[in-house]
Design an enzyme around this catalytic site. Structure first.
Site, PDB file in Angstrom:
ATOM      1  N   LYS A  50       0.845  -1.215   0.000  1.00  0.00           N
ATOM      2  CA  LYS A  50       0.000   0.000   0.000  1.00  0.00           C
ATOM      3  C   LYS A  50       0.869   1.249   0.000  1.00  0.00           C
ATOM      4  O   LYS A  50       0.555   2.240  -0.658  1.00  0.00           O
ATOM      5  CB  LYS A  50      -0.930  -0.015   1.217  1.00  0.00           C
ATOM      6  CG  LYS A  50      -2.122  -0.926   1.028  1.00  0.00           C
ATOM      7  CD  LYS A  50      -2.834  -1.200   2.338  1.00  0.00           C
ATOM      8  CE  LYS A  50      -3.800  -2.370   2.161  1.00  0.00           C
ATOM      9  NZ  LYS A  50      -4.148  -3.025   3.410  1.00  0.00           N
ATOM     10  N   GLN A  94      -4.998  -2.164   9.535  1.00  0.00           N
ATOM     11  CA  GLN A  94      -4.614  -3.409   8.865  1.00  0.00           C
ATOM     12  C   GLN A  94      -5.126  -4.597   9.696  1.00  0.00           C
ATOM     13  O   GLN A  94      -4.782  -4.744  10.868  1.00  0.00           O
ATOM     14  CB  GLN A  94      -3.083  -3.465   8.716  1.00  0.00           C
ATOM     15  CG  GLN A  94      -2.592  -4.644   7.922  1.00  0.00           C
ATOM     16  CD  GLN A  94      -3.080  -4.636   6.463  1.00  0.00           C
ATOM     17  OE1 GLN A  94      -3.033  -3.627   5.783  1.00  0.00           O
ATOM     18  NE2 GLN A  94      -3.559  -5.775   6.000  1.00  0.00           N
ATOM     19  N   ASP A 117     -11.768   2.240   4.305  1.00  0.00           N
ATOM     20  CA  ASP A 117     -12.131   0.835   4.087  1.00  0.00           C
ATOM     21  C   ASP A 117     -13.651   0.677   4.014  1.00  0.00           C
ATOM     22  O   ASP A 117     -14.144  -0.384   3.656  1.00  0.00           O
ATOM     23  CB  ASP A 117     -11.577  -0.040   5.227  1.00  0.00           C
ATOM     24  CG  ASP A 117     -10.421  -0.911   4.758  1.00  0.00           C
ATOM     25  OD1 ASP A 117     -10.255  -1.053   3.528  1.00  0.00           O
ATOM     26  OD2 ASP A 117      -9.690  -1.437   5.619  1.00  0.00           O
TER      27      ASP A 117
END
Ligand code: NDP
Length: 285
Positions: A50, A94, A117
Site C-alpha cells: 500500500k 490493517q 475501508d
C-alpha cells in the site's frame, strides 16, 4: 467458448493513472495513515504494498506500527488522534488485529469521513440506504471487474457466495443498485451448485480453495474469484478451479492478478475521494 481472462493488473494500472491526475489537481497531497499492530508477515507485505502503490500516485502513506502487546485502549487513542488531525484524509486499520483487541471496537471508532475501508456501521448503513459515501474496496473492485466486460447489469441474476461484512454483504448492495437480482449464499446454503449454475454473474468469496468447479458454472457466466488461499508450495489459488472454468465462463478473474490489485486501487480511490471532499466541500453531492 473462448473465456476472457479479466486482467486486474492492467485495470488497476489504468485506475492508478487516473488517480495520479486527480491528486495533481489537489492543493495538498492526500494523507493515508495505516495502523498496523503486531508482526503478521502477510500484513507486512500488504502494508508495504500500500505504501509503494500509494506513493506512486502521490499519496503520502504513514504507517503506525505498534507492538503485538499494545492494549486496545492505546489503539483507540491513536484512532482518535488521527480522527482529529486536519492533515489525515484516510485511516486504515490493517487486519487482522491481535486476538486481545476487538476489531469492531477499533473500526467503529474511525471517523466515517476518513473510513477509507468503508467498514464502519455508518458507511455500511449509507450503502444500504442507497446513499453510499465510502464503499468497501473489495466489493468496489468486483464491480469494476464485472463492468469491464459487461456494462449493463440490469436484470442479470447474480449469486454471491460469502456473506462477510468485508466482501459479501456490501457486494450484494452494489449489485442490487445496478438492478441485478441477487442471491447470497454461505456455508449453511443447501445445494450450492443449483444456485451457482443459475448465475449470470457469480462472485465467490469464501476462502475455500477450489470450491467452484467447471460444472458449477452456467455457460457464459461472468465469474469473479475473490478467494485467496496459499498452497503448500507458497503459490496462491482462488475459490474457483480456473482451468475448469475456462471454456465454460464468458469471463473470469485470475488469482493472483484479478481482484487483489483492483482492491488496492479502490482503496487509493477512496483516499483521493476523501481528500477531494475535504478540499472542495462545495463539489460534494
Ligand atoms: P470470511 O471468512 O469473513 O467469510 C467467508 C464467507 O464464505 C462466509 O460468509 C462463509 O459463510 C462463506 N463460506 C465459507 N465456506 C463456504 C462454503 N463451503 N460454501 C459456501 N459459503 C462458504 O472471509 P472474507 O469475506 O473476508 O474473505 C473471503 C476470501 O476472500 C478469503 O479467501 C480472503 O482472503 C479473500 N479476500 C481477498 C481480497 C482481495 O483483495 N483479493 C480482499 C478480501 C478478502 P458463513 O457466513 O456461513 O460462515
Amino acid at each position: 467458448m473462448q473465456t476472457i481472462m479479466i486482467d486486474g493488473k492492467t485495470l488497476a494500472a489504468e485506475k492508478r493513472a487516473e488517480l495520479k491526475k486527480r491528486v495533481e489537481r489537489l492543493l495538498t497531497p492526500p494523507h493515508l495513515d495505516v495502523i498496523w499492530v503486531g508482526d503478521n508477515p502477510a500484513s507486512q507485505v500488504y502494508v508495504r504494498h500500500k505504501q509503494q502503490v500509494g506513493a506512486a500516485v502521490g499519496i503520502e502513506v504513514k504507517v503506525h506500527h505498534l507492538p503485538e502487546s499494545t492494549p486496545e485502549l492505546d489503539v483507540l487513542k491513536l484512532v482518535e488522534q488521527l480522527n482529529k488531525s486536519a492533515e489525515v484524509d484516510g485511516i486504515l486499520v490493517q487486519l487482522p488485529l491481535p486476538k486481545h483487541i476487538t476489531s469492531d471496537n477499533v473500526l467503529e471508532a474511525i471517523d466515517p469521513a476518513k473510513d477509507v475501508d468503508g467498514l464502519t456501521s455508518f458507511n455500511l448503513g449509507l450503502l444500504l440506504s442507497g446513499h453510499p459515501q465510502m464503499v468497501p474496496c473489495t466489493p468496489q473492485a468486483c464491480m469494476a471487474l464485472i463492468e469491464s466486460v459487461e456494462k449493463d447489469l440490469t436484470g442479470k441474476l447474480a449469486v454471491v457466495v460469502g456473506r462477510s461484512r468485508l466482501v459479501g454483504k456490501p457486494l450484494f448492495q452494489l449489485l442490487l443498485a445496478k438492478h441485478c437480482t441477487v442471491l447470497q449464499a454461505h456455508s449453511k446454503t443447501q445445494n450450492l451448485t443449483a444456485l451457482t449454475r443459475m448465475a449470470d454473474i457469480l462472485v465467490v468469496a469464501t476462502g475455500h480453495a477450489g470450491l467452484i468447479g467447471g460444472a458449477d458454472i452456467k455457460p457464459g457466466a461472468i465469474v469473479i474469484d475473490v478467494g485467496i488461499s496459499k498452497k503448500p508450495d507458497g503459490s496462491l489459488e482462488g475459490d474457483v478451479k480456473t482451468e475448469e472454468a475456462k471454456g465454460v465462463a464468458y469471463a473470469i478473474t485470475p488469482v493472483p492478478g484479478g481482484v487483489g490489485p483492483m482492491t488496492v486501487a479502490m482503496l487509493l480511490e477512496n483516499v483521493v475521494q476523501a481528500a477531494e471532499r475535504k478540499q472542495n466541500p462545495v463539489d460534494e453531492d
